[in-house]
Structures are given as structure tokens and as C-alpha cells.
Write a protein that holds these residues in place. Structure first.
Motif, PDB file in Angstrom:
ATOM      1  N   ILE A  57      -2.779 -15.156  26.839  1.00 20.41           N
ATOM      2  CA  ILE A  57      -2.033 -15.405  25.601  1.00 20.41           C
ATOM      3  C   ILE A  57      -0.575 -15.675  25.954  1.00 20.41           C
ATOM      4  N   SER A  58      -0.084 -16.841  25.572  1.00 20.37           N
ATOM      5  CA  SER A  58       1.261 -17.260  25.985  1.00 20.37           C
ATOM      6  C   SER A  58       2.358 -16.293  25.540  1.00 20.37           C
ATOM      7  N   GLN A  59       2.219 -15.661  24.372  1.00 25.56           N
ATOM      8  CA  GLN A  59       3.241 -14.730  23.890  1.00 25.56           C
ATOM      9  C   GLN A  59       3.341 -13.489  24.776  1.00 25.56           C
ATOM     10  N   TYR A  60       2.303 -13.191  25.550  1.00 28.99           N
ATOM     11  CA  TYR A  60       2.289 -11.991  26.374  1.00 28.99           C
ATOM     12  C   TYR A  60       2.536 -12.289  27.852  1.00 28.99           C
ATOM     13  N   GLN A  61       2.921 -13.517  28.203  1.00 29.20           N
ATOM     14  CA  GLN A  61       3.111 -13.865  29.605  1.00 29.20           C
ATOM     15  C   GLN A  61       4.234 -13.068  30.263  1.00 29.20           C
ATOM     16  N   SER A  62       5.228 -12.667  29.493  1.00 31.67           N
ATOM     17  CA  SER A  62       6.310 -11.866  30.070  1.00 31.67           C
ATOM     18  C   SER A  62       6.058 -10.366  29.886  1.00 31.67           C
ATOM     19  N   ALA A  63       4.933 -10.017  29.272  1.00 34.84           N
ATOM     20  CA  ALA A  63       4.599  -8.606  29.051  1.00 34.84           C
ATOM     21  C   ALA A  63       4.022  -7.997  30.321  1.00 34.84           C
ATOM     22  N   ASP A  64       4.120  -6.700  30.410  1.00 38.24           N
ATOM     23  CA  ASP A  64       3.547  -5.957  31.527  1.00 38.24           C
ATOM     24  C   ASP A  64       2.215  -5.392  31.047  1.00 38.24           C
ATOM     25  N   ILE A  65       1.120  -5.881  31.629  1.00 36.60           N
ATOM     26  CA  ILE A  65      -0.219  -5.462  31.218  1.00 36.60           C
ATOM     27  C   ILE A  65      -0.855  -4.707  32.383  1.00 36.60           C
ATOM     28  N   LYS A  66      -1.142  -3.429  32.169  1.00 36.38           N
ATOM     29  CA  LYS A  66      -1.677  -2.586  33.235  1.00 36.38           C
ATOM     30  C   LYS A  66      -2.913  -1.835  32.750  1.00 36.38           C
ATOM     31  N   ARG A  67      -3.873  -1.656  33.664  1.00 36.92           N
ATOM     32  CA  ARG A  67      -5.021  -0.808  33.377  1.00 36.92           C
ATOM     33  C   ARG A  67      -4.879   0.444  34.216  1.00 36.92           C
ATOM     34  N   SER A  68      -4.926   1.583  33.564  1.00 42.82           N
ATOM     35  CA  SER A  68      -4.832   2.869  34.244  1.00 42.82           C
ATOM     36  C   SER A  68      -6.024   3.711  33.807  1.00 42.82           C
ATOM     37  N   LYS A  69      -6.991   3.847  34.703  1.00 48.04           N
ATOM     38  CA  LYS A  69      -8.244   4.569  34.399  1.00 48.04           C
ATOM     39  C   LYS A  69      -8.911   3.954  33.186  1.00 48.04           C
ATOM     40  N   GLN A  70      -9.020   4.676  32.074  1.00 48.30           N
ATOM     41  CA  GLN A  70      -9.738   4.191  30.890  1.00 48.30           C
ATOM     42  C   GLN A  70      -8.807   3.635  29.819  1.00 48.30           C
ATOM     43  N   VAL A  71      -7.561   3.320  30.173  1.00 52.38           N
ATOM     44  CA  VAL A  71      -6.592   2.834  29.188  1.00 52.38           C
ATOM     45  C   VAL A  71      -5.979   1.522  29.665  1.00 52.38           C
ATOM     46  N   LEU A  72      -5.820   0.594  28.737  1.00 49.75           N
ATOM     47  CA  LEU A  72      -5.131  -0.658  28.996  1.00 49.75           C
ATOM     48  C   LEU A  72      -3.799  -0.594  28.257  1.00 49.75           C
ATOM     49  N   ARG A  73      -2.694  -0.735  28.995  1.00 49.76           N
ATOM     50  CA  ARG A  73      -1.358  -0.645  28.380  1.00 49.76           C
ATOM     51  C   ARG A  73      -0.710  -2.016  28.340  1.00 49.76           C
ATOM     52  N   LEU A  74      -0.160  -2.353  27.195  1.00 51.61           N
ATOM     53  CA  LEU A  74       0.550  -3.605  26.991  1.00 51.61           C
ATOM     54  C   LEU A  74       1.990  -3.259  26.651  1.00 51.61           C
ATOM     55  N   GLU A  75       2.896  -3.518  27.588  1.00 46.79           N
ATOM     56  CA  GLU A  75       4.315  -3.241  27.371  1.00 46.79           C
ATOM     57  C   GLU A  75       5.016  -4.564  27.091  1.00 46.79           C
ATOM     58  N   LEU A  76       5.460  -4.729  25.843  1.00 51.65           N
ATOM     59  CA  LEU A  76       6.107  -5.966  25.439  1.00 51.65           C
ATOM     60  C   LEU A  76       7.584  -5.937  25.810  1.00 51.65           C
ATOM     61  N   SER A  77       8.061  -7.017  26.409  1.00 52.13           N
ATOM     62  CA  SER A  77       9.473  -7.073  26.795  1.00 52.13           C
ATOM     63  C   SER A  77      10.379  -7.283  25.590  1.00 52.13           C
ATOM     64  N   SER A  78       9.838  -7.829  24.499  1.00 48.22           N
ATOM     65  CA  SER A  78      10.658  -8.110  23.316  1.00 48.22           C
ATOM     66  C   SER A  78      10.764  -6.928  22.355  1.00 48.22           C
ATOM     67  N   TYR A  79       9.962  -5.878  22.589  1.00 47.30           N
ATOM     68  CA  TYR A  79       9.989  -4.695  21.739  1.00 47.30           C
ATOM     69  C   TYR A  79      10.083  -3.444  22.604  1.00 47.30           C
ATOM     70  N   ASP A  80      10.601  -2.374  22.042  1.00 45.01           N
ATOM     71  CA  ASP A  80      10.767  -1.145  22.781  1.00 45.01           C
ATOM     72  C   ASP A  80       9.602  -0.181  22.535  1.00 45.01           C
TER      73      ASP A  80
END
Length: 85
Positions: A57-80
Motif C-alpha cells: 500500500i503506497s500510503q504505508y511505504q514510509s511506515a515501519d511494519i514489524k511482526r513480533s511473535k503473534q502481533v503485527l505492528r504498523l507504526e505510521l510516520s505521519s501520526y504519533d
């Protein structure tokens, strides 16, 4: 909210194994069968699939997307804030 179609999948709901529920995917559902693990549908493979979709998804290209065990975290650079899936 994310919804998957079960495509005929079944779960073992045996009362003696209340803490071990496995989702059995039929051969007639090849897209879900790709996410099959040793004991049925693999939650890790499902999260990896979602991570792959988010990366596309182009809007999330600058986001940090990580999988840690059973959780997927999406850290958006444009929001805190962080979204956990």
C-alpha cells in the motif's frame, strides 16, 4: 477490521482439547492452503501475508511494519501512534 473467508475450513472443537484449536484448510482453498502449517492454518503465515499486503500500500511505504511473535505492528510516520494487528 479484516475478514477472511473460511472457504470450507473447519476447526477441531473437541471439548477435551479446549486450549488447542486448529483450523483445517481444505484442498479446495489453495489461497488459504498456502498459509497452512504443521497443525492447520498458521497464525504466523497469516500475519506475514498481512504484512506483505501492507507493504504494497503506497500510503504505508514510509511506515515501519514489524511482526513480533503473534502481533503485527504498523507504526505510521505521519501520526504519533502504532496500530497492532
Amino acid at each position: 477490521m479484516i475478514i477472511f473467508s473460511a472457504k470450507g475450513s473447519t476447526a477441531n472443537l473437541d471439548a477435551s482439547q479446549w486450549n488447542q484449536v486448529f483450523i483445517n484448510v481444505p484442498d479446495s482453498a489453495p489461497e488459504l492452503k498456502k498459509m497452512d502449517g504443521e497443525y492447520g492454518l498458521s497464525s504466523i503465515k497469516v500475519l506475514n501475508y498481512l504484512k506483505q499486503l501492507l507493504n504494497g500500500i503506497s500510503q504505508y511505504q514510509s511506515a515501519d511494519i514489524k511482526r513480533s511473535k503473534q502481533v503485527l505492528r504498523l507504526e505510521l510516520s505521519s501520526y504519533d501512534y502504532t496500530v497492532a494487528l
